[in-house]
Scaffold this motif. Structure first.
Motif, short mmCIF file in Angstrom:
data_model
loop_
_atom_site.label_atom_id
_atom_site.label_comp_id
_atom_site.label_asym_id
_atom_site.label_seq_id
_atom_site.Cartn_x
_atom_site.Cartn_y
_atom_site.Cartn_z
N ASP B 74 0.80 -1.22 0.00
CA ASP B 74 0.00 0.00 0.00
C ASP B 74 0.83 1.27 0.00
O ASP B 74 0.43 2.27 -0.56
N MET B 76 3.61 1.89 -1.54
CA MET B 76 4.05 2.25 -2.88
C MET B 76 2.87 2.71 -3.74
O MET B 76 3.01 3.60 -4.57
N PHE B 77 1.72 2.09 -3.52
CA PHE B 77 0.53 2.55 -4.24
C PHE B 77 0.20 4.00 -3.85
O PHE B 77 -0.10 4.84 -4.69
N THR B 80 2.59 6.43 -5.36
CA THR B 80 2.31 6.60 -6.78
C THR B 80 1.19 7.63 -6.96
O THR B 80 1.23 8.49 -7.83
N ARG B 83 2.46 11.14 -6.09
CA ARG B 83 3.34 11.65 -7.14
C ARG B 83 2.51 12.33 -8.23
O ARG B 83 2.93 13.31 -8.84
N LEU B 111 13.11 3.84 -5.61
CA LEU B 111 12.62 3.42 -6.92
C LEU B 111 11.87 4.53 -7.64
O LEU B 111 11.68 4.48 -8.85
N PHE B 112 11.42 5.53 -6.91
CA PHE B 112 10.75 6.65 -7.57
C PHE B 112 11.76 7.61 -8.19
O PHE B 112 11.38 8.62 -8.77
#
Ligand SMILES: [Zn+2]
Ligand SMILES: [Zn+2]
Lengths: 545, 286
Positions: B74, B76-77, B80, B83, B111-112
């Protein structure tokens, strides 16, 4: 209106009448089993002999699976093993990388929208000698639409160049152990670990909340239940927001929906206090086919992802210890409050340290909130040793072991994660039986396919995919295995008074089989053919769905 | 280097260390800054709902990530989603769960790439409970890992803990987080240090940061000469007394860049056109 079904054989799981030939039902409830003249006193009945050449057993209870299995079938299945789709099409396993690519290419050709993603699932490269899949191979299928293949373990994904591009990962300079790089300095397309997969997965067609299931997915799940002989199934990590509960109520409320669903509210995303309040509010909304009001706590991660919490001596390959997913204080609060309020809790613990934390915490909170029949259940509990099973018994805990795991990943556990000795003791159903811990066994579908008869076969034979027998001493008998997938699982859900055996007063839930499990026996139980199910007296034929 | 890059601060530490209090204080002091807040655990102390509303409802709640069927994470979601937020927030605060490993989170966020930058890992520890936690069978290695990954460790509740506990905790932090900057403070002082972002270079020198035990000194470097920004930042980052720095400078090639530093971690990005040279440095007066 009374119906009497005749059958070649009825395995009741009721020791008072273990095998009979007829069962009488009225309004979805069993009046009794026995001979026709024994039913006389109930009044006139209709004799239904469509099962005259079939074998009936209690509708099977899957105590740990996820409705998500139904959702995943909208994607392309590329697993190694043959797997039955909800529609009854036996999808041949992809035995080589080329077969897998060919299946993907065929699925790609069927897509009309040029921008649509191509999601696939259940890839397992251990069966291809761990050959790596590269984004180049997937680009050959399409360079314009995003492609993503979820591995069977759920911990790794392979994607094509387009998917990396959409996620902003097609660049040099990435320094992350979950993102292997090629000689060009760019990611190879393999993504390891949920944190790495997530930013990409939304671009390849895997939804944000993968644990939830939409309405079509629920119906597909229902079809899988019919094919597996399952009439009661859990949804073991549900968030249960209002919309989801509405969908669950609507779908299960339809008389054509073939299963009782028991969703457990996942502990994350709310404070422990709000979690308790949420399940208390949900419980009264329960219906016959939707049983709300239980809690699932995830205590640690997974063994093959090296995120499970292990006691000494730790991981065989030296990996650092895994992660806690809940602080011990919150675990204690939820367990104690639930005991006081009579809310049932299941805890996911994979590693033996996580199991020990639950045991220690239960010992403490039970002194504060004594409870006789809480039946709190340790889920997976894969690495527990004998002393821990004795403690479970002392504390009134149940266990639901991940029997299918041996077949699919036993070799990996033997070689890599926990080493030979602990791989042999994993999912110790034999010990549970010897120590008198009430137990069930499970598939954790969609991690492995839904199918309690296969799960029972796994627990009896403990064979791995390469044919190794892992843990002779932990094999269980046919009787124990059949009980585990019926009454055993029902007991862990406080439903053994309603389902799990065919006897007077219980719900008319049956698995209808073409073959007799007792004739198939230990070695061939997995080959038992399922005709369909009966749920609360309603007949569901696999051939109709 | 890029023009933008959303700054993100990870706030880690075990239950009761003061994470939520810090988040609330940051929100209260944010002024014109738009803060996005990510919380992946809900303790007994709630995030102040009024404050969140003042921040346009950018509170994103997280679930814990990997379960047995770990198809998603969650955090990373949520990132995203942030962003792509329009208008973008000025800063992301991530309150990690009490058992989360901030180092692992920072690695995931890398990773972003240039889109989201970890601007600092701040680990809070309660001076009273740290010694017990570090000898707890189940939790000690988690606490150790939380300390190890910190850029800045804040020892809280030193005013409440018995002096001998505080000095033991101080010693333990030094042992487990030898390279981090360490502060002892109430969270309100810390909030102002972390929020240097919205403080213009000129005003910063007037900041009255009232630390608890160790006095902090704020210096403004005028940066009138061109510099090798990376070498300059490295020097600041390796100085154990430097807690926080922010500002702009011009490199030899004429490029104007922005420095952000929390403890031993720094980033250098292209500066906005209008940025004036000058760097605020907050350090412990050793
Ligand atoms: Zn599961
Ligand atoms: Zn699980």
């Amino acid at each position: 209106m009374i119906t009497v079904f005749s059958a070649r054989k009825i395995l009741t799981m009721n020791p008072q009448r273990p095998v009979t030939s007829h069962v009488a039902i009225r309004d979805g409830i069993i009046l009794g089993t026995g001979t026709l003249d024994e039913f006389e006193g109930w009044g006139p009945y209709t004799l239904d002999d469509r099962f005259a050449d079939k074998v009936l057993m209690p509708g099977m209870v899957e105590g740990h699976c996820h409705l998500q299995e139904g959702a995943l079938w909208s994607h392309t299945y590329v697993g190694f093993f043959d797997r039955m789709s909800p529609e009854g099409e036996m999808q041949a396993g992809c035995k080589t990388v080329d077969e897998m690519l060919a299946k993907l290419a065929a699925a790609e050709a069927r897509l009309e929208d040029p921008d649509a993603a191509l999601p696939a699932w259940s890839l397992d490269p251990i069966y291809f000698d761990n050959q790596k899949i590269t984004r180049g191979q997937l680009d050959a299928i399409s360079s314009t639409r995003p492609i993503g293949i979820m591995h069977a373990s759920g911990h790794i994904m392979n994607v094509n160049t387009k998917a990396l591009e959409l996620a902003g990962l097609l660049r040099t300079g990435i320094n992350h152990e979950g993102v292997p790089l090629g000689s060009d300095g760019l990611p190879t397309g393999e993504l390891r670990g949920p944190d790495v997969m997530s930013p990409v997965s939304i671009h390849v067609g895997f939804d944000r909340d993968m644990l939830s299931c939409d309405e079509p997915g629920m119906w597909r799940f229902g079809k899988l239940c019919i094919r597996a002989g399952v009439t009661t199934a859990t949804d073991l990590a549900a968030r249960l927001p209002e919309e989801a509960v509405e969908t669950l109520l609507r779908v299960t409320g339809n008389t054509n929906f073939p299963a009782r669903i028991v969703p457990l509210r996942f502990h994350h995303g709310v404070s422990p206090e709000d979690l308790i309040a949420h399940v208390e509010a949900l419980a009264p909304q329960s219906t016959d086919k939707l049983r709300l009001g239980r809690i699932k706590i995830v205590v640690d991660g997974s063994i093959q992802g090296f995120t499970a919490r292990l006691r000494a001596p730790g991981y065989y390959n030296g990996s650092p210890n895994g992660l806690w997913y809940i602080p011990p204080e919150h675990l204690a609060y939820i367990l104690e409050t639930s005991l006081r309020k009579g809310i049932q809790v299941h805890t996911h613990t994979n590693g033996d340290e996580a199991t020990q934390l639950v045991l220690d915490t239960m010992a403490r909170v039970l002194r504060k909130a004594p409870s006789l029949n809480h039946r709190f259940t340790l889920q997976h509990c894969q690495l527990a040793d004998t002393a821990q099973f004795r403690q479970m018994k002392e504390l009134g805990l149940c266990v639901n072991l991940f029997a299918n795991h041996h077949f699919y990943w036993g070799d990996q556990h033997y070689d890599l994660t926990v080493g030979p000795e602990r791989a042999e003791r994993m999912n110790a159903a034999g010990t549970a039986a010897r120590e008198g811990v009430p137990f069930a066994i499970h598939s954790d579908a969609p991690i492995t396919p839904l199918g309690p008869l296969f799960t029972a076969w796994c627990a009896m034979n403990r064979q791995t995919a390469t044919g190794r027998t892992l843990g002779e001493a932990e094999k269980i008998t046919l009787d124990q295995a059949l009980r585990a997938i019926t009454l055993g699982a029902a007991y862990t859900l406080h439903l053994d008074n309603e389902v799990g055996s065919i006897e007077t007063g219980k719900r008319a839930d049956f698995a209808v089989l073409e073959d007799d499990p007792e004739e198939k026996g230990v070695e061939q139980l997995n080959e038992t053919r399922v005709w369909g199910t009966v749920l609360g007296g309603t007949v569901f034929a696999a051939s109709d769905v | 280097m890029s023009d933008t890059g959303l700054p993100l601060t990870i706030i880690g530490g075990y239950l009761g260390a003061g994470k939520t209090t810090l988040v609330n204080t940051l929100l209260r002091n944010a002024q014109e800054q738009r803060l996005a807040v990510l919380v992946n655990e809900f303790g007994s102390l709630p995030i102040d709902a009024d404050l969140i509303e003042a921040q346009d409802g950018d509170l994103v709640t997280l679930a814990g990530g990997c379960v047995c069927c770990s198809y998603g994470d969650d955090l990373m979601f949520a990132l995203t989603k942030i962003r792509n937020m329009d208008p973008a927030p000025d800063h992301i605060l991530l309150e990690a769960s009490g058992v989360a490993l901030p180092g692992a989170i920072a690695s995931s966020i890398s990773l972003f790439g240039d889109d989201i930058r970890v601007h600092g890992v701040v680990t809070l520890v309660d001076a009273e409970t740290l010694p017990d936690l570090l000898s707890d069978t189940y939790i000690s290695d988690t606490i150790t890992r939380q300390l190890k990954s910190a850029d800045l460790v804040i020892l809280t509740k030193t005013d409440l803990a018995p002096p001998e506990k505080t000095s033991l905790s101080r010693e333990l932090v030094g042992r487990h987080a030898p390279s981090a900057s360490v502060l002892e403070s109430k969270v309100d002082g810390i909030a102002r240090i972390l929020l240097l972002d919205d403080v213009s270079v000129d005003r910063a020198s007037d900041l009255d940061i009232a630390p608890h035990k160790i006095p902090l000194v704020t210096n403004t470097l005028s940066m009138t000469e061109t510099v090798d920004a990376d070498a300059f930042a490295k020097t600041l980052a390796s100085d154990p007394n430097v807690v926080r720095a922010k500002g702009h400078m011009v490199q030899a090639d004429g490029n104007r860049v922005t420095l952000q530093l929390v403890g031993g971690r720094y980033s250098i990005t292209n500066a906005p056109k209008t940025a004036q040279s000058g760097i605020v440095v907050i350090s412990k007066s050793a």
